[in-house]
Design an enzyme around this catalytic site. Structure first.
Site, mmCIF file in Angstrom:
data_model
loop_
_atom_site.group_PDB
_atom_site.id
_atom_site.type_symbol
_atom_site.label_atom_id
_atom_site.label_comp_id
_atom_site.label_asym_id
_atom_site.label_seq_id
_atom_site.Cartn_x
_atom_site.Cartn_y
_atom_site.Cartn_z
ATOM 1 N N ASN A 171 0.871 -1.166 0.000
ATOM 2 C CA ASN A 171 0.000 0.000 0.000
ATOM 3 C C ASN A 171 0.914 1.224 0.000
ATOM 4 O O ASN A 171 1.411 1.640 1.041
ATOM 5 C CB ASN A 171 -0.897 -0.037 1.241
ATOM 6 C CG ASN A 171 -1.861 1.134 1.300
ATOM 7 O OD1 ASN A 171 -1.772 2.066 0.488
ATOM 8 N ND2 ASN A 171 -2.763 1.110 2.248
ATOM 9 N N LYS B 23 3.238 0.764 3.148
ATOM 10 C CA LYS B 23 2.892 -0.271 4.134
ATOM 11 C C LYS B 23 2.920 -1.605 3.416
ATOM 12 O O LYS B 23 2.508 -1.691 2.255
ATOM 13 C CB LYS B 23 1.491 -0.016 4.697
ATOM 14 C CG LYS B 23 1.409 1.267 5.487
ATOM 15 C CD LYS B 23 0.068 1.380 6.198
ATOM 16 C CE LYS B 23 -0.194 2.811 6.614
ATOM 17 N NZ LYS B 23 -1.443 3.342 6.097
ATOM 18 N N ARG C 282 -2.414 -1.895 -3.672
ATOM 19 C CA ARG C 282 -3.599 -1.058 -3.538
ATOM 20 C C ARG C 282 -3.429 0.118 -4.489
ATOM 21 O O ARG C 282 -2.414 0.810 -4.450
ATOM 22 C CB ARG C 282 -3.726 -0.548 -2.106
ATOM 23 C CG ARG C 282 -4.829 0.467 -1.964
ATOM 24 C CD ARG C 282 -5.003 0.896 -0.526
ATOM 25 N NE ARG C 282 -6.105 1.835 -0.432
ATOM 26 C CZ ARG C 282 -6.017 3.035 0.139
ATOM 27 N NH1 ARG C 282 -4.881 3.436 0.687
ATOM 28 N NH2 ARG C 282 -7.059 3.827 0.168
ATOM 29 N N HIS D 223 -12.466 3.347 -0.484
ATOM 30 C CA HIS D 223 -12.490 2.352 0.596
ATOM 31 C C HIS D 223 -13.201 1.078 0.136
ATOM 32 O O HIS D 223 -13.710 0.316 0.956
ATOM 33 C CB HIS D 223 -13.242 2.851 1.854
ATOM 34 C CG HIS D 223 -12.583 3.963 2.598
ATOM 35 N ND1 HIS D 223 -13.298 4.948 3.231
ATOM 36 C CD2 HIS D 223 -11.274 4.255 2.820
ATOM 37 C CE1 HIS D 223 -12.461 5.788 3.828
ATOM 38 N NE2 HIS D 223 -11.219 5.401 3.577
ATOM 39 N N LEU E 101 -15.407 3.993 9.470
ATOM 40 C CA LEU E 101 -15.085 5.231 10.180
ATOM 41 C C LEU E 101 -13.646 5.189 10.684
ATOM 42 O O LEU E 101 -13.367 4.684 11.766
ATOM 43 C CB LEU E 101 -16.049 5.425 11.362
ATOM 44 C CG LEU E 101 -17.553 5.276 11.059
ATOM 45 C CD1 LEU E 101 -18.367 5.429 12.346
ATOM 46 C CD2 LEU E 101 -18.008 6.275 10.005
ATOM 47 N N ASN F 6 -9.737 7.572 9.951
ATOM 48 C CA ASN F 6 -9.407 8.981 9.781
ATOM 49 C C ASN F 6 -10.144 9.500 8.536
ATOM 50 O O ASN F 6 -10.746 10.556 8.543
ATOM 51 C CB ASN F 6 -7.890 9.164 9.679
ATOM 52 C CG ASN F 6 -7.511 10.610 9.898
ATOM 53 O OD1 ASN F 6 -8.161 11.337 10.652
ATOM 54 N ND2 ASN F 6 -6.487 11.048 9.196
ATOM 55 N N ARG G 170 -11.230 15.979 6.795
ATOM 56 C CA ARG G 170 -12.002 16.387 5.608
ATOM 57 C C ARG G 170 -13.412 16.787 6.008
ATOM 58 O O ARG G 170 -14.021 16.165 6.872
ATOM 59 C CB ARG G 170 -12.086 15.232 4.597
ATOM 60 C CG ARG G 170 -10.765 14.820 4.017
ATOM 61 C CD ARG G 170 -10.984 13.841 2.851
ATOM 62 N NE ARG G 170 -9.767 13.148 2.517
ATOM 63 C CZ ARG G 170 -9.592 11.821 2.590
ATOM 64 N NH1 ARG G 170 -10.595 11.047 2.978
ATOM 65 N NH2 ARG G 170 -8.454 11.280 2.274
ATOM 66 N N MET H 288 -10.512 10.732 17.654
ATOM 67 C CA MET H 288 -11.750 10.587 18.422
ATOM 68 C C MET H 288 -11.477 10.302 19.897
ATOM 69 O O MET H 288 -12.278 10.679 20.761
ATOM 70 C CB MET H 288 -12.577 9.462 17.786
ATOM 71 C CG MET H 288 -14.026 9.462 18.157
ATOM 72 S SD MET H 288 -14.875 11.051 17.918
ATOM 73 C CE MET H 288 -15.469 10.926 16.242
ATOM 74 N N ARG H 289 -10.348 9.691 20.214
ATOM 75 C CA ARG H 289 -10.010 9.435 21.625
ATOM 76 C C ARG H 289 -9.825 10.752 22.376
ATOM 77 O O ARG H 289 -10.336 10.935 23.485
ATOM 78 C CB ARG H 289 -8.719 8.612 21.736
ATOM 79 C CG ARG H 289 -8.916 7.161 21.393
ATOM 80 C CD ARG H 289 -7.600 6.482 21.154
ATOM 81 N NE ARG H 289 -7.019 6.966 19.891
ATOM 82 C CZ ARG H 289 -6.093 6.322 19.211
ATOM 83 N NH1 ARG H 289 -5.621 5.179 19.659
ATOM 84 N NH2 ARG H 289 -5.630 6.799 18.072
ATOM 85 N N GLY I 102 -10.831 2.444 12.464
ATOM 86 C CA GLY I 102 -10.373 2.915 13.777
ATOM 87 C C GLY I 102 -11.466 3.385 14.723
ATOM 88 O O GLY I 102 -11.568 2.913 15.857
ATOM 89 N N GLU J 244 -14.549 0.570 14.962
ATOM 90 C CA GLU J 244 -14.233 -0.642 15.722
ATOM 91 C C GLU J 244 -14.037 -0.358 17.202
ATOM 92 O O GLU J 244 -14.223 -1.248 18.031
ATOM 93 C CB GLU J 244 -12.946 -1.286 15.157
ATOM 94 C CG GLU J 244 -13.131 -1.886 13.775
ATOM 95 C CD GLU J 244 -11.798 -2.236 13.113
ATOM 96 O OE1 GLU J 244 -10.841 -2.578 13.819
ATOM 97 O OE2 GLU J 244 -11.736 -2.161 11.866
ATOM 98 N N GLU K 243 -8.133 -4.775 4.866
ATOM 99 C CA GLU K 243 -7.964 -4.464 3.447
ATOM 100 C C GLU K 243 -6.815 -5.257 2.834
ATOM 101 O O GLU K 243 -6.883 -5.666 1.682
ATOM 102 C CB GLU K 243 -7.729 -2.950 3.290
ATOM 103 C CG GLU K 243 -8.974 -2.155 3.622
ATOM 104 C CD GLU K 243 -8.730 -0.662 3.816
ATOM 105 O OE1 GLU K 243 -8.311 -0.288 4.924
ATOM 106 O OE2 GLU K 243 -8.954 0.099 2.880
HETATM 107 P P1 AMP Z 1 -7.930 4.342 10.747
HETATM 108 O O1 AMP Z 1 -7.873 5.405 9.706
HETATM 109 O O2 AMP Z 1 -8.912 3.260 10.441
HETATM 110 O O3 AMP Z 1 -6.576 3.822 11.160
HETATM 111 O O4 AMP Z 1 -8.507 5.059 12.059
HETATM 112 C C1 AMP Z 1 -7.773 6.035 12.739
HETATM 113 C C2 AMP Z 1 -8.654 6.744 13.743
HETATM 114 O O5 AMP Z 1 -9.270 5.798 14.624
HETATM 115 C C3 AMP Z 1 -7.892 7.674 14.676
HETATM 116 O O6 AMP Z 1 -7.800 8.960 14.132
HETATM 117 C C4 AMP Z 1 -8.745 7.700 15.930
HETATM 118 O O7 AMP Z 1 -9.597 8.815 15.897
HETATM 119 C C5 AMP Z 1 -9.597 6.463 15.843
HETATM 120 N N1 AMP Z 1 -9.390 5.554 16.966
HETATM 121 C C6 AMP Z 1 -8.437 4.636 17.144
HETATM 122 N N2 AMP Z 1 -8.572 4.006 18.324
HETATM 123 C C7 AMP Z 1 -9.655 4.562 18.926
HETATM 124 C C8 AMP Z 1 -10.316 4.361 20.179
HETATM 125 N N3 AMP Z 1 -9.895 3.460 21.061
HETATM 126 N N4 AMP Z 1 -11.410 5.121 20.430
HETATM 127 C C9 AMP Z 1 -11.842 6.027 19.557
HETATM 128 N N5 AMP Z 1 -11.259 6.262 18.371
HETATM 129 C C10 AMP Z 1 -10.176 5.545 18.060
#
Ligand code: AMP
Length: 385
Positions: free
Chosen positions: A11, A18, A76, A165, A194, A196, A226, A268-269, A315, A318, A369
């Site tokens: 990727n 990656k 990818r 996606h 859901l 980034n 975005r 989101m954390r 992220g 889940e 993916e």
């Molecule tokens: P991804 O693009 O699928 O890798 O998702 C990344 C995003 O997942 C990060 O910007 C976080 O906002 C979110 N994320 C990861 N772990 C958590 C968590 N434990 N609680 C809430 N959001 C999370």
């Protein structure tokens, strides 16, 4: 056919590569890693160098790319336009075709092309397969794919909804059917990816019929950085009244908007932590994010007619019970009843978080993916030999 069963998945992004090495005999992940900061001061020079570093790392672990067990490389590729709607064996002509699509994905496709070229140089004897992020959405009917703009202009510039996606939406919609113990052909799913970046899709019987991203990944849900949907006249207004250039508006909407633009954080954390302390900007960002999500759930429910499952992935999807709860609370009229206790339980496995009485199942399915790309690659390069 040789006994080679390993697939290297690459990727290649604008600043990172990656990789994963997967043995398709049992779908075992043998190695995974990333080379980051490509082209940055003090980082890796370019994609060729990045792939050499990845190859060295694999070699050090006894998994060198010269291994006869390596069957193919899967790449990818972000944008396949209307031309590439299925995984495709890379030839010079295909590479030229991906190159033609650079205007539609100016950041992504060039990086993907670089990755393919370097991998071909490294193992010219191996099949290289391009797996397109847009491909799963190629089945969207014209009524959903067309923007209501002048047809000749739209056709001239390739303006239509492509969606992204797709690899994740394909994998997760199928995994949702498996979780329900049903044939994908019998299941209608709304997938909420859901991360980034964020997108929703409506999948009827395994076939995608609508998605929230459009010509580019900018449309649709509120994302980390975005904006997602907005009145297109906002762009004109920023130009005319704000005196902003195309590049500045691009930067604003793709990198400085979404959750980040609303409250200064895109994770989101962190937003959760700030909300718990009573931070108003974080609360508003969360509310705008959730409002948009609920709109799409409603819209795609109407598109599908009958919804069997709503599945959260990536992220945020889940990991954030708070987002899932807020997104689907009080939707009993749509047949959705969450189980708060199930939803609050953390876990790495695909699972249901709805009440047994819920007409619509709500699921959490970790996306994969790389595995999907490996499966597509292996099926095309080896199994169809
Ligand atoms: P991804 O693009 O699928 O890798 O998702 C990344 C995003 O997942 C990060 O910007 C976080 O906002 C979110 N994320 C990861 N772990 C958590 C968590 N434990 N609680 C809430 N959001 C999370």
């Amino acid at each position: 056919m040789s006994g080679a069963t390993r697939v290297l998945v690459l990727n290649s992004g604008s600043s990172s590569v990656k990789y994963q090495l997967i043995d398709m005999d049992g779908e075992e992940r043998l190695a995974a890693g990333a080379v980051e900061r490509i082209g940055e001061p003090g980082g890796t020079a370019d994609h060729a160098q990045a792939l050499r570093e990845a190859a060295d790392e694999l070699k050090a672990r006894g998994l060198g790319l010269d291994s006869p067990e390596l069957a193919a490389v899967g790449h990818r590729v972000v944008h396949g336009g209307t031309r590439f709607t299925v995984p495709t064996l890379v030839t010079d002509e295909v590479l030229a075709g991906i190159e033609d699509l650079v205007p539609l994905a100016p950041l992504h496709n060039p990086a993907n092309i670089a990755g393919i070229r370097v991998a071909r140089d490294l193992r010219p004897d191996l099949p290289q397969v391009a797996v397109f992020d847009t491909a799963f959405h190629a089945t969207i009917p014209e009524a959903a794919a067309r923007y209501a703009v002048d047809t000749a202009t739209a056709d001239r510039y390739g303006i239509r909804r492509y969606g992204f996606h797709g690899t994740s939406h394909a994998y997760v919609s199928r995994a949702t059917a498996a979780l329900l113990g049903r044939d994908p052909a019998d299941v209608n799913v709304i997938v909420l990816h859901l991360g980034n970046g964020a997108s929703a899709s409506a999948v009827r019987g395994g076939v995608c019929v609508d998605t929230s991203m459009g010509l580019t990944p900018l449309e649709g849900l509120v994302m980390g950085t975005r904006s997602g949907d907005l009145d297109p006249a906002v762009v004109l207004h920023l130009e005319r009244v704000g005196g902003m250039s195309t590049g500045e508006i691009d930067e604003l909407l793709n990198r400085k908007s979404g959750l980040l633009g609303l409250c200064g954080d895109n994770d989101m954390r962190e937003i959760g932590r700030r909300m718990a302390e009573g931070d108003k900007a974080a609360r508003l960002a969360f509310d705008v994010y959730i409002h948009r999500l609920r709109r799409y759930v409603g819209a795609f429910t109407a598109v599908l007619g009958r919804v069997d499952a709503i599945t959260f992935t990536a992220g945020v999807g889940e990991n954030s019970a708070a987002v899932r709860e807020a997104a689907l609370s009080d939707l009993h009229n749509l047949g959705v009843t969450m189980d708060s206790v199930r939803n609050a339980v953390r876990g790495a496995a695909a699972r249901l978080v709805s009440a047994d009485s819920s007409r619509v199942a709500v699921a959490v399915v970790p996306t994969d993916e790389e595995l999907e790309i490996a499966r597509d690659t292996y099926a095309l390069a080896v199994q169809s030999d």
